[in-house]
Write an enzyme that holds these catalytic residues in place. Structure first.
Site: not given
Length: 394
Positions: A113, A115, A120, A293, A295, A300
């Site tokens: 899952h 991404k 380089d 979508h 996450k 603080d």
């Protein structure tokens, strides 16, 4: 494994595909040595074709291009892109390709899952954005709302190591001996800025709980406020207890969740926990403008995270995930401001009176969905220790 925060990074927050894809394509087009790309979905749409075209062009000019797509999330990748990428010299592999019918077993629920992209050994991208258009969704859910980070600096070394290791694991699993990696092109990575960051993964061996531990450690240390935006939110026992303890000591906790979803079962299961969370003092918003979508989280005004890991048992216990953790007031302020603007533009706060007025069949649907998710966890081999900690509504 604890997060190792390294100084000297330059981090650029990218809001959704409209900012992410131009930055990713520019980095690919400037590549001279190697590219690694990992994604759950590689869609047959404008964004997918733009990225595939840039990868193919890079391979044709001599760049070593390595792409891993999840075998379930990207199950159409081979049919849509394989021939053209192979012809250009791009090396592609599937993580756990689907063979036959999908069964609800633990080993089949383990998905790639993450991404990630590394170009380089000098630029990396970490976040929750798949290779797909923001508008590749039902009309009423467009555009997809998500985040990624462009990373330069010493933390890139952690990311580079992770993508190389994943390549070797999948290469052996797919018997692709000819896909052996060359040694790293150059030492990684030079000081690029002033920001502190750490990169953590979730896997099933040495790093099973690293991302969850980083969240809980930050929640336990919180003194003022916690802002979490997460697409799929069903916290486990330890995570739930940490939030409740923070609320009891006076920390302001706000959670932004989906108002429009592609997984109704999980959303209804989460709604079963709303009453207990509100009673504990949490504020809950649902993002109704489009498809959330993201996450991400900010704590603080200094600690922040952006990545692929949802706060649910399937991400925290089963999927391979990757999150960037940041200790920097400027970055945290930028992310918090963006989330607050999203809540102002498209968020709706849930009130106890609204939940109390819900019909009996709405309550039944939430309870039934919660039970199904718990059953799925038991079938997958996980017991009460990993289940949600808030008590469902009566």
């Amino acid at each position: 494994m604890n997060a190792e925060f390294l100084p000297g990074n330059r981090l650029t927050l990218l809001n959704s595909g409209r900012e992410y894809f131009p930055a990713l394509l520019a980095a690919i087009e400037a590549a001279r040595v190697e590219i690694f790309l990992e994604t759950y979905i590689f869609a047959d749409d404008a964004a997918g074709h733009a990225v595939a075209g840039a990868l193919a062009a890079a391979a044709r000019r001599g760049v070593r291009v390595n792409v891993i797509v999840d075998g379930f999330g990207g199950r159409n990748f081979a049919a849509d892109f394989q021939a053209g990428l192979d012809a250009a010299g791009v090396r592609t592999m599937a993580y756990r390709p689907e063979i036959g019918r999908f069964h609800l077993k633990r080993h089949r629920l383990r998905r790639l899952h993450r991404k990630l992209a590394v170009i380089d050994g000098r630029i990396a991208f970490v976040g929750g954005i798949n290779i797909t258009d923001d508008d590749n969704a039902p009309e009423e859910m467009r555009p997809r709302y998500d985040y990624a980070v462009r990373v330069e600096g010493p933390t890139l070394g952690q990311i580079h190591h992770a993508v190389r290791r994943m390549w070797e694991i999948v290469r052996w699993a797919n018997f692709k001996r000819r896909f052996r990696l060359d040694p790293p092109a150059s030492p990684c990575c030079a000081i690029a800025g002033t920001q502190h960051a750490a990169f953590l993964i979730r896997d099933n061996i040495r790093h099973r709980n690293d991302i969850q531990h980083a969240y809980i450690e930050a929640i336990d240390a919180a003194r003022d406020d916690i802002l979490i935006a997460n697409a799929y939110f069903l916290p486990g026992v330890r995570f739930g207890r940490a939030l409740l303890a923070a609320a009891r000591r006076g920390v302001r906790i706000t959670v932004l969740l989906q108002g429009k979803t592609d997984h109704p079962l999980l959303r209804y299961a989460t709604q079963a926990l709303y009453a207990a969370a509100l009673q504990a003092g949490l504020r809950i918003f649902e993002y109704e403008k489009s498809f959330l979508h993201a996450k991400v989280a900010v704590i603080d005004g200094e600690w922040a995270t952006v990545g692929s890991s949802n706060i649910d048992p399937f991400s925290l216990l089963l999927a391979k995930e990757a999150n960037l953790f940041v200790r920097d007031r400027e970055f945290a302020a930028e992310l918090k401001s963006s989330l607050e603007q999203a809540m102002a533009d498209g968020g709706r706060e849930l009130r106890p009176a609204e939940l109390a007025a819900a019909s009996w069949h709405a309550r039944l649907l939430r309870w039934f969905s919660y039970g199904l998710v718990r059953t799925a966890l038991r079938v997958a081999g996980y017991d009460r220790r990993h289940g949600p900690d808030f008590t469902p509504e009566d």
